[in-house]
Design an enzyme around this catalytic site. Structure first.
Site, PDB file in Angstrom:
ATOM      1  N   ARG A 106       0.873  -1.189   0.000  1.00 18.45           N
ATOM      2  CA  ARG A 106       0.000   0.000   0.000  1.00 18.45           C
ATOM      3  C   ARG A 106       0.901   1.227   0.000  1.00 18.45           C
ATOM      4  NH1 ARG A 106      -2.180   3.463   3.849  1.00 18.45           N
ATOM      5  NH2 ARG A 106      -4.308   4.216   3.459  1.00 18.45           N
ATOM      6  N   SER A 139     -13.101  -3.443   1.211  1.00 14.13           N
ATOM      7  CA  SER A 139     -13.431  -2.819   2.493  1.00 14.13           C
ATOM      8  C   SER A 139     -14.946  -2.700   2.609  1.00 14.13           C
ATOM      9  CB  SER A 139     -12.850  -1.404   2.563  1.00 14.13           C
ATOM     10  OG  SER A 139     -11.491  -1.419   2.240  1.00 14.13           O
ATOM     11  N   LYS A 188      -4.649   6.392   8.470  1.00  9.85           N
ATOM     12  CA  LYS A 188      -5.559   6.797   7.387  1.00  9.85           C
ATOM     13  C   LYS A 188      -6.483   7.871   7.938  1.00  9.85           C
ATOM     14  CE  LYS A 188      -9.025   4.597   4.350  1.00  9.85           C
ATOM     15  NZ  LYS A 188      -8.806   5.281   3.068  1.00  9.85           N
TER      16      LYS A 188
HETATM   17  C1  LIG Z   1      -7.403  -5.390   4.566  1.00 13.82           C
HETATM   18  C2  LIG Z   1      -7.762  -3.992   4.263  1.00 13.82           C
HETATM   19  N1  LIG Z   1      -8.937  -3.504   4.707  1.00 13.82           N
HETATM   20  C3  LIG Z   1      -9.280  -2.228   4.442  1.00 13.82           C
HETATM   21  C4  LIG Z   1      -8.438  -1.416   3.695  1.00 13.82           C
HETATM   22  C5  LIG Z   1      -8.824  -0.002   3.343  1.00 13.82           C
HETATM   23  O1  LIG Z   1      -9.094   0.124   1.954  1.00 13.82           O
HETATM   24  P1  LIG Z   1      -9.667   1.508   1.379  1.00 13.82           P
HETATM   25  O2  LIG Z   1     -10.921   1.804   2.098  1.00 13.82           O
HETATM   26  O3  LIG Z   1      -9.727   1.415  -0.085  1.00 13.82           O
HETATM   27  O4  LIG Z   1      -8.566   2.561   1.813  1.00 13.82           O
HETATM   28  P2  LIG Z   1      -7.039   2.653   1.319  1.00 13.82           P
HETATM   29  O5  LIG Z   1      -6.280   1.577   2.017  1.00 13.82           O
HETATM   30  O6  LIG Z   1      -7.011   2.454  -0.152  1.00 13.82           O
HETATM   31  O7  LIG Z   1      -6.598   4.011   1.737  1.00 13.82           O
HETATM   32  C6  LIG Z   1      -7.233  -1.967   3.248  1.00 13.82           C
HETATM   33  N2  LIG Z   1      -6.360  -1.254   2.517  1.00 13.82           N
HETATM   34  N3  LIG Z   1      -6.917  -3.246   3.531  1.00 13.82           N
HETATM   35  C1  LIG Z   2      -5.671   1.387   5.613  1.00 11.55           C
HETATM   36  C2  LIG Z   2      -6.730   1.458   6.634  1.00 11.55           C
HETATM   37  N1  LIG Z   2      -8.038   1.237   6.330  1.00 11.55           N
HETATM   38  C3  LIG Z   2      -8.831   1.382   7.380  1.00 11.55           C
HETATM   39  C4  LIG Z   2     -10.305   1.200   7.327  1.00 11.55           C
HETATM   40  O1  LIG Z   2     -10.967   1.435   8.338  1.00 11.55           O
HETATM   41  O2  LIG Z   2     -10.784   0.829   6.270  1.00 11.55           O
HETATM   42  S1  LIG Z   2      -8.000   1.801   8.798  1.00 11.55           S
HETATM   43  C5  LIG Z   2      -6.540   1.781   7.957  1.00 11.55           C
HETATM   44  C6  LIG Z   2      -5.238   2.091   8.613  1.00 11.55           C
HETATM   45  C7  LIG Z   2      -4.682   0.917   9.382  1.00 11.55           C
HETATM   46  O3  LIG Z   2      -3.426   1.247   9.843  1.00 11.55           O
HETATM   47  P1  LIG Z   2      -2.938   1.044  11.339  1.00 11.55           P
HETATM   48  O4  LIG Z   2      -2.748  -0.419  11.527  1.00 11.55           O
HETATM   49  O5  LIG Z   2      -1.639   1.794  11.371  1.00 11.55           O
HETATM   50  O6  LIG Z   2      -3.955   1.635  12.254  1.00 11.55           O
END
Ligand SMILES: Cc1ncc(COP(=O)(O)OP(=O)(O)O)c(N)n1
Ligand SMILES: Cc1nc(C(=O)O)sc1CCOP(=O)(O)O
Ligand SMILES: [Mg+2]
Length: 220
Positions: A46, A117, A146
């Protein structure tokens, strides 16, 4: 098609490490190698946020990380960038509700893993109908990684899904670390998705091993 079996995919999703170069305390290659040594089971590239690599530099890093995953039989998933996933013949992609539509992605990547997601029961049901292989539910806990997430929802939706007959593999995401991962698995998730707790650790190996221990213990 190596990962189409739902039971096998649930096992593979147990410790799902997500990372790009902006997330890492150390070199990304070293970070992934250490995380694998600690026992991660799934990996998502990512490359997002301030300082994220673009173009050839992004492709080069992705390709190097993919090779490490391949050497250790860890599935290599690409976040958002379908074209990159196709170019590298990645094992799959993860998309969100605002990314390219699942139906379109499935046509472009037959036989690959597609994670989506989801934030509501409706989104989960649609994901299943449209053929998602797993859902990512979050944010379970507050996260700084995020900024444009939905509100923190705890484990409520995971519990709700598991109170039905829906068997789709589930991973929780958002603010998960070794100290709270048990709650996520106890609620019915098959795995935990983690960025910061591993990528910012002084020892990604130790943290990954702690997470693995918790998940294996709670999955019994
Ligand atoms: C395993 C997993 N779950 C949720 C996310 C979040 O995806 P998304 O809502 O498209 O946000 P971004 O990661 O693209 O910013 C994820 N990456 N992985
Ligand atoms: C990439 C991402 N997606 C989210 C969601 O809620 O869909 S939270 C998230 C960030 C996860 O990072 P950390 O483990 O550092 O909290
Ligand atoms: Mg996305």
């Amino acid at each position: 098609m190596p990962y189409t079996n739902e039971k096998k995919l649930k096992e593979l999703l147990q410790v799902y490490f997500i990372m790009g170069s902006p997330n890492c305390l150390k070199d990304p290659i070293l970070t992934l190698e250490e995380a694998i040594a600690g026992g991660i089971t799934f990996f998502q590239f990512r490359e997002k946020g301030t300082g994220a690599l673009k173009g050839e530099e992004k492709t080069k890093l992705a390709s190097e990380l993919q090779e490490i995953c391949r050497d250790h039989s860890i599935p290599f998933i690409v976040n958002d960038d379908i074209e990159l996933a196709i170019k590298l013949e990645a094992d799959g992609v993860h998309i969100g509700q605002d990314d390219e539509a699942l139906r379109v992605v499935r046509e472009k990547m037959p036989g690959k893993i597609i994670g989506l997601s989801a934030h509501t029961m409706e989104e989960v049901k649609t994901a299943i109908r449209e053929g998602a292989d797993y859902v990512g539910i979050g944010p379970i806990f507050p996260t700084l990684t995020k900024t444009d997430t939905k509100p923190v929802q705890g484990t409520k939706l995971v519990e709700e899904i598991r109170s039905t007959s829906l068997s789709i593999p589930i991973v929780g995401i958002g603010g998960i670390h070794a100290g709270n991962a048990a709650k996520v698995i106890e609620s019915g998730a098959d795995g935990v998705s983690i960025i910061t707790a591993i990528s910012q650790a002084v020892s990604p190996k130790e943290v990954a091993a702690q997470l693995k221990k918790v998940v294996l213990e709670k999955s019994k």
